[in-house]
Write an enzyme that holds these catalytic residues in place. Sequence first.
Site, PDB file in Angstrom:
ATOM      1  CE  LYS A 132      -2.722   6.036  -1.779  1.00  0.00           C
ATOM      2  NZ  LYS A 132      -3.702   6.885  -2.468  1.00  0.00           N
ATOM      3  CE1 TYR A 155      -2.989   3.158   0.722  1.00  0.00           C
ATOM      4  CE2 TYR A 155      -1.775   3.376   2.791  1.00  0.00           C
ATOM      5  CZ  TYR A 155      -2.653   3.887   1.854  1.00  0.00           C
ATOM      6  OH  TYR A 155      -3.177   5.141   2.036  1.00  0.00           O
TER       7      TYR A 155
END
Length: 330
Positions: A150, A146
């Site tokens: 980003k 995750y």
Amino acid sequence: MSTNEKLSLLVCGGAGYIGSHMARMIAEAGHQVTVFDNLSTGHSEALKWGRFIKGDLRNPEDIERAFDGSSYDAVFHFSALIVVSESVEKPFDYYDNNVTGTMNLLQAMRRHSVNSFVFSSTAAVYGDPVMDMISEEHPLAPLNPYGRSKLFIEQILQDYATAYGLNSVRFRYFNAAGAHPDGTIGEAHNPETHLIPNILLSSIDQGRRLKIFGQDYPTPDGTCVRDYIHIQDLCSAHLAAVDYMSRNNGTHCFNLGNGQGFSILEVIDAASEVIGRKIQYDFEPARAGDSPRLVADSSRALKELGWKPAYADLREIIETAYRWHKSPAY
Ligand code: UDP
């Protein structure tokens, strides 16, 4: 482009928690808003502001429908998968949605000469903190897919600024919390993994007991410390970012937090005061990948964006969330 003019803004992920508050704030500021969302985790009941286009960022033809015939002044991008543990189990889904989807969106922006982009990044790009107050200069070492998804986009935005002159603001969110003060929209994830909603849900539904993940962290009371920032404050920074990009070319990153850390037990105490009764809980083993302490130094956003958070008090943040959780709209 200034936020005093009437702007046309695209909100990807506008049916979700942050995106729906953003769409509302844009509309209430007198701008035109278009929401693009695949409704995978978002809610159709939250689509009350502006035009809605159902589509998926992984399908370039869907994105084209959102751009065709429109001219946007800026794009906000909230469409992301966000559950850390799930990202460890399903990295393809996270990279496909969060990276490929964003690349498709950036391609559409280039095709249609839309040059201002506000990207939702995360404090997860910092990994294990090596300083108490995390500034934007903290080393970048995400611990899971995750956080990496980003960070990849943040790096891509730097390359796009250099090569294509794309202007962007990358916001590294700490813990978004609370709900619109009128209690008609708020946070509703399924399954709910976030602390404040889980505390409130455990008090509303007695069968749902709160679990605290980890009690031996190197923090004053052994539980994790986080920096909670109200959803309305988060959104007001995004509007300020549009104005900022009209005066500052290139790509810029800002932390968004309140600069105050609260342990899980402190959040539970504050919630007990708001609700007016004790919250029962059990300790569980620590969750993989949780940092002991994440607290923002947001001085850059305060200074550069002229951003003024309105909800610095944790009780007030929890009060707005509680109003939403008790409302028939939840
Ligand atoms: N947490 C908890 N019980 C819950 C949900 C979260 O103990 O039901 C803890 C979690 O392990 C973390 C903190 O609360 O230490 C904040 O978690 P959340 O998922 O809200 O945000 P994160 O900081 O992980 O983005």
